[in-house]
Design a protein around this motif. Sequence first.
Motif, PDB file in Angstrom:
ATOM      1  N   TYR A 158      -4.444   0.335  -2.575  1.00 23.48           N
ATOM      2  CA  TYR A 158      -3.139  -1.404  -2.116  1.00 23.48           C
ATOM      3  C   TYR A 158      -3.120  -1.418  -4.038  1.00 23.48           C
ATOM      4  O   TYR A 158      -3.839  -1.413  -4.631  1.00 23.48           O
ATOM      5  CB  TYR A 158      -4.765  -1.743  -1.619  1.00 23.48           C
ATOM      6  CG  TYR A 158      -4.630  -1.599  -0.505  1.00 23.48           C
ATOM      7  CD1 TYR A 158      -4.944  -0.098   0.383  1.00 23.48           C
ATOM      8  CD2 TYR A 158      -4.055  -2.190   1.087  1.00 23.48           C
ATOM      9  CE1 TYR A 158      -5.040   0.299   1.253  1.00 23.48           C
ATOM     10  CE2 TYR A 158      -4.368  -2.184   1.517  1.00 23.48           C
ATOM     11  CZ  TYR A 158      -4.845  -0.940   2.632  1.00 23.48           C
ATOM     12  OH  TYR A 158      -4.360   0.226   3.986  1.00 23.48           O
TER      13      TYR A 158
ATOM     14  N   VAL B  18       1.827  -4.868   2.773  1.00 20.95           N
ATOM     15  CA  VAL B  18       0.968  -4.965   3.948  1.00 20.95           C
ATOM     16  C   VAL B  18       0.892  -6.994   3.551  1.00 20.95           C
ATOM     17  O   VAL B  18       1.366  -7.055   5.035  1.00 20.95           O
ATOM     18  CB  VAL B  18      -0.479  -4.578   3.250  1.00 20.95           C
ATOM     19  CG1 VAL B  18      -1.491  -5.456   3.999  1.00 20.95           C
ATOM     20  CG2 VAL B  18      -0.567  -3.687   2.741  1.00 20.95           C
TER      21      VAL B  18
ATOM     22  N   MET C  44      -9.612  -7.553   5.026  1.00 22.18           N
ATOM     23  CA  MET C  44      -9.020  -6.537   6.166  1.00 22.18           C
ATOM     24  C   MET C  44     -10.583  -5.870   7.116  1.00 22.18           C
ATOM     25  O   MET C  44     -11.486  -5.296   6.903  1.00 22.18           O
ATOM     26  CB  MET C  44      -8.896  -5.072   5.232  1.00 22.18           C
ATOM     27  CG  MET C  44      -7.741  -5.349   4.881  1.00 22.18           C
ATOM     28  SD  MET C  44      -7.056  -4.356   3.467  1.00 22.18           S
ATOM     29  CE  MET C  44      -8.385  -3.403   2.571  1.00 22.18           C
TER      30      MET C  44
ATOM     31  N   ASP D 159      -5.259   3.495   7.684  1.00 23.51           N
ATOM     32  CA  ASP D 159      -5.448   2.535   6.344  1.00 23.51           C
ATOM     33  C   ASP D 159      -5.490   2.805   5.392  1.00 23.51           C
ATOM     34  O   ASP D 159      -5.558   2.456   4.191  1.00 23.51           O
ATOM     35  CB  ASP D 159      -6.164   1.187   6.780  1.00 23.51           C
ATOM     36  CG  ASP D 159      -5.867   0.427   8.263  1.00 23.51           C
ATOM     37  OD1 ASP D 159      -6.604   0.515   9.014  1.00 23.51           O
ATOM     38  OD2 ASP D 159      -4.573  -0.072   8.299  1.00 23.51           O
TER      39      ASP D 159
ATOM     40  N   ARG E  37       1.073  -1.254   0.235  1.00 19.22           N
ATOM     41  CA  ARG E  37      -0.112   0.125  -0.399  1.00 19.22           C
ATOM     42  C   ARG E  37       0.991   1.413  -0.353  1.00 19.22           C
ATOM     43  O   ARG E  37       2.007   1.467   0.263  1.00 19.22           O
ATOM     44  CB  ARG E  37      -1.063  -0.674   1.532  1.00 19.22           C
ATOM     45  CG  ARG E  37      -0.363   0.673   2.339  1.00 19.22           C
ATOM     46  CD  ARG E  37      -1.559   0.297   3.758  1.00 19.22           C
ATOM     47  NE  ARG E  37      -0.844   0.546   4.919  1.00 19.22           N
ATOM     48  CZ  ARG E  37      -0.984   0.666   6.010  1.00 19.22           C
ATOM     49  NH1 ARG E  37      -2.734   0.349   6.524  1.00 19.22           N
ATOM     50  NH2 ARG E  37      -1.075   1.079   7.249  1.00 19.22           N
TER      51      ARG E  37
ATOM     52  N   LEU F 219     -11.039  -2.143   9.880  1.00 17.57           N
ATOM     53  CA  LEU F 219      -9.665  -0.958   9.687  1.00 17.57           C
ATOM     54  C   LEU F 219     -10.000   0.366   9.888  1.00 17.57           C
ATOM     55  O   LEU F 219     -11.008   1.226  10.662  1.00 17.57           O
ATOM     56  CB  LEU F 219     -10.658  -0.468   7.932  1.00 17.57           C
ATOM     57  CG  LEU F 219     -10.066  -2.089   7.159  1.00 17.57           C
ATOM     58  CD1 LEU F 219     -11.019  -1.485   5.893  1.00 17.57           C
ATOM     59  CD2 LEU F 219      -8.619  -1.264   6.571  1.00 17.57           C
TER      60      LEU F 219
END
Length: 116
Positions: A93, A48, A82, A89, A38, A85
């Motif tokens: 990505y 990640v 995920m 974040d 990311r 979050l």
Amino acid sequence: QVRLVESGGGSVQPGGSLRLSCVASGGRFTLNAMGWYRQAPGTERELVASIHVSGLVNYGDFVKGRFTISRNKAGNTVYLQMNSLASEDTAVYYCKGWGPASTGFWGQGTQVTVSS
């Protein structure tokens, strides 16, 4: 030439969840590993999570048990679940695949935005 196509990005509120998918196509070989990086504005791209064909997984320190990477049996699709979050974040990505001799292939990226 290997092509990686990501999907599943979007906007979510803090505490929410998203599932990213990445499908690999076009190669004459199975990717040894696939993973997710990311990049937020003004920062360097960071790992990640990654998963090897052996099943070995690796996560960035910031994941802290919130994300789970998995791969389908065919080895051409990787997922990133995920949860929990947070605004930190928020980033683009990118999917990455590693071929023979650690040759790297990148997807075009998918935006994840976490905001209330």
